[in-house]
Design an enzyme around this catalytic site. Structure first.
Site, PDB file in Angstrom:
ATOM      1  N   TYR A 109       0.857  -1.181   0.000  1.00  0.00           N
ATOM      2  CA  TYR A 109       0.000   0.000   0.000  1.00  0.00           C
ATOM      3  C   TYR A 109       0.899   1.237   0.000  1.00  0.00           C
ATOM      4  O   TYR A 109       1.450   1.613   1.027  1.00  0.00           O
ATOM      5  CB  TYR A 109      -0.918  -0.029   1.229  1.00  0.00           C
ATOM      6  CG  TYR A 109      -1.841   1.159   1.363  1.00  0.00           C
ATOM      7  CD1 TYR A 109      -2.423   1.757   0.247  1.00  0.00           C
ATOM      8  CD2 TYR A 109      -2.152   1.672   2.617  1.00  0.00           C
ATOM      9  CE1 TYR A 109      -3.271   2.835   0.377  1.00  0.00           C
ATOM     10  CE2 TYR A 109      -3.009   2.748   2.767  1.00  0.00           C
ATOM     11  CZ  TYR A 109      -3.564   3.330   1.642  1.00  0.00           C
ATOM     12  OH  TYR A 109      -4.404   4.406   1.780  1.00  0.00           O
ATOM     13  N   ASP A 149      -2.150  -1.163  -4.110  1.00  0.00           N
ATOM     14  CA  ASP A 149      -2.542   0.209  -4.407  1.00  0.00           C
ATOM     15  C   ASP A 149      -1.269   1.042  -4.453  1.00  0.00           C
ATOM     16  O   ASP A 149      -0.681   1.341  -3.421  1.00  0.00           O
ATOM     17  CB  ASP A 149      -3.494   0.705  -3.318  1.00  0.00           C
ATOM     18  CG  ASP A 149      -3.898   2.156  -3.503  1.00  0.00           C
ATOM     19  OD1 ASP A 149      -3.452   2.788  -4.484  1.00  0.00           O
ATOM     20  OD2 ASP A 149      -4.657   2.661  -2.655  1.00  0.00           O
ATOM     21  N   HIS A 246     -12.352   1.409  -4.180  1.00  0.00           N
ATOM     22  CA  HIS A 246     -11.505   0.704  -5.146  1.00  0.00           C
ATOM     23  C   HIS A 246     -12.259  -0.541  -5.614  1.00  0.00           C
ATOM     24  O   HIS A 246     -13.245  -0.961  -5.002  1.00  0.00           O
ATOM     25  CB  HIS A 246     -10.194   0.240  -4.506  1.00  0.00           C
ATOM     26  CG  HIS A 246      -9.293   1.345  -4.083  1.00  0.00           C
ATOM     27  ND1 HIS A 246      -8.098   1.627  -4.713  1.00  0.00           N
ATOM     28  CD2 HIS A 246      -9.388   2.243  -3.055  1.00  0.00           C
ATOM     29  CE1 HIS A 246      -7.508   2.642  -4.103  1.00  0.00           C
ATOM     30  NE2 HIS A 246      -8.272   3.022  -3.101  1.00  0.00           N
TER      31      HIS A 246
END
Length: 258
Positions: A109, A149, A246
């Site tokens: 992340y 991400d 998302h």
């Protein structure tokens, strides 16, 4: 091997939106999660995850309700690596990795810089230091999938309005250049490897009905080391999953040739 990455924007919130039924239906071998915003001790549904055949490994942030990564997998890994050894990043639970015999899979992340200059500086430092970490990791783990991400749109095709977002964190020239160099260092953007079409996004703002209008950004990736190129079977974005702002991204790998 079916690998999925998903920024769930809070695992408890996702579970309340019937995420476990989606997990069962998807039947992935490895599920990489980001922005879990919880530690496993507060999750009351882990027995249901286990009932679906998953082992689960969690790397929450020290700050409660913030950041954090996790990996669910059906095969027992030979090793689980929590973090990257860089304290500022590990405190935020930025990455976790599972190693199998033929492939290593990481859930990562990347920081967002959208909240202000201080976090943008932190993001640039993450790109620099974590990028060096990945370069070294690829030497020892050549069959590497780095899911997650990235909080970066690589190219204009990956964002709904590149002109108006030219000065937005996530689409800044320095960030996009980092992504370019990262790929050139030996990684494949598996979705773009198989799909060159526009209007494919993985994140939509909650504002202005952006998701219904498909005004999105493609910031979630399944990056694979070039060594895995012959094994890439399928790569897809799964926008029908709606447990988060998302959506999941899928990568399927062929098994190792005998």
């Amino acid at each position: 091997m079916k690998i999925i990455t998903y920024n769930v924007n809070g695992i408890r919130s996702a579970i309340n939106k019937n995420w476990l039924a989606w997990l069962q239906a998807t039947d992935a071998d490895v599920v990489c999660l980001q922005e879990i915003k919880a530690s496993p001790d507060v999750l009351t549904d882990l027995h249901l995850v286990e009932a679906l055949g998953y082992q689960h490994y969690w790397f929450p942030a020290e700050k409660k309700g913030y950041s954090g990564t996790a990996i669910l997998c059906k095969q027992t890994p030979k090793h689980v690596e929590y973090g990257c050894g860089i304290a500022d990043f590990d405190r935020e639970g930025r990455n976790i990795r599972v190693d199998f015999e033929d492939v290593s899979v990481m859930s990562v992340y990347f920081p967002s810089g959208s909240s202000g200059d201080e976090r943008q500086v932190f993001k640039y430092r993450f790109l620099d230091e974590f990028g060096k970490y990945l370069t070294l990791l690829k030497v020892t783990h050549p069959n590497l999938v780095i899911c997650g991400d990235y909080n970066i749109c690589h190219r204009a095709i990956d964002i709904h309005n590149p002109k108006s977002n030219a000065n937005s964190s996530g689409f800044l020239p320095e960030e996009r250049e980092w992504m370019e160099q990262f790929i050139e260092s030996g990684f494949i953007d598996t979705f773009r490897h198989l799909n060159k079409e526009p209007h494919n996004y993985t994140w939509w703002s909650f504002r202005a009905n952006a998701r219904a209008k498909n005004l999105g950004w493609r910031i979630d990736y399944t990056m694979a080391s070039k060594e895995l190129e012959p094994r890439i079977k399928r790569a897809a974005i799964l926008p029908e999953a709606r447990h988060s702002d998302h959506c999941p991204v899928l990568l399927e790998l062929y098994p190792v040739a005998p």
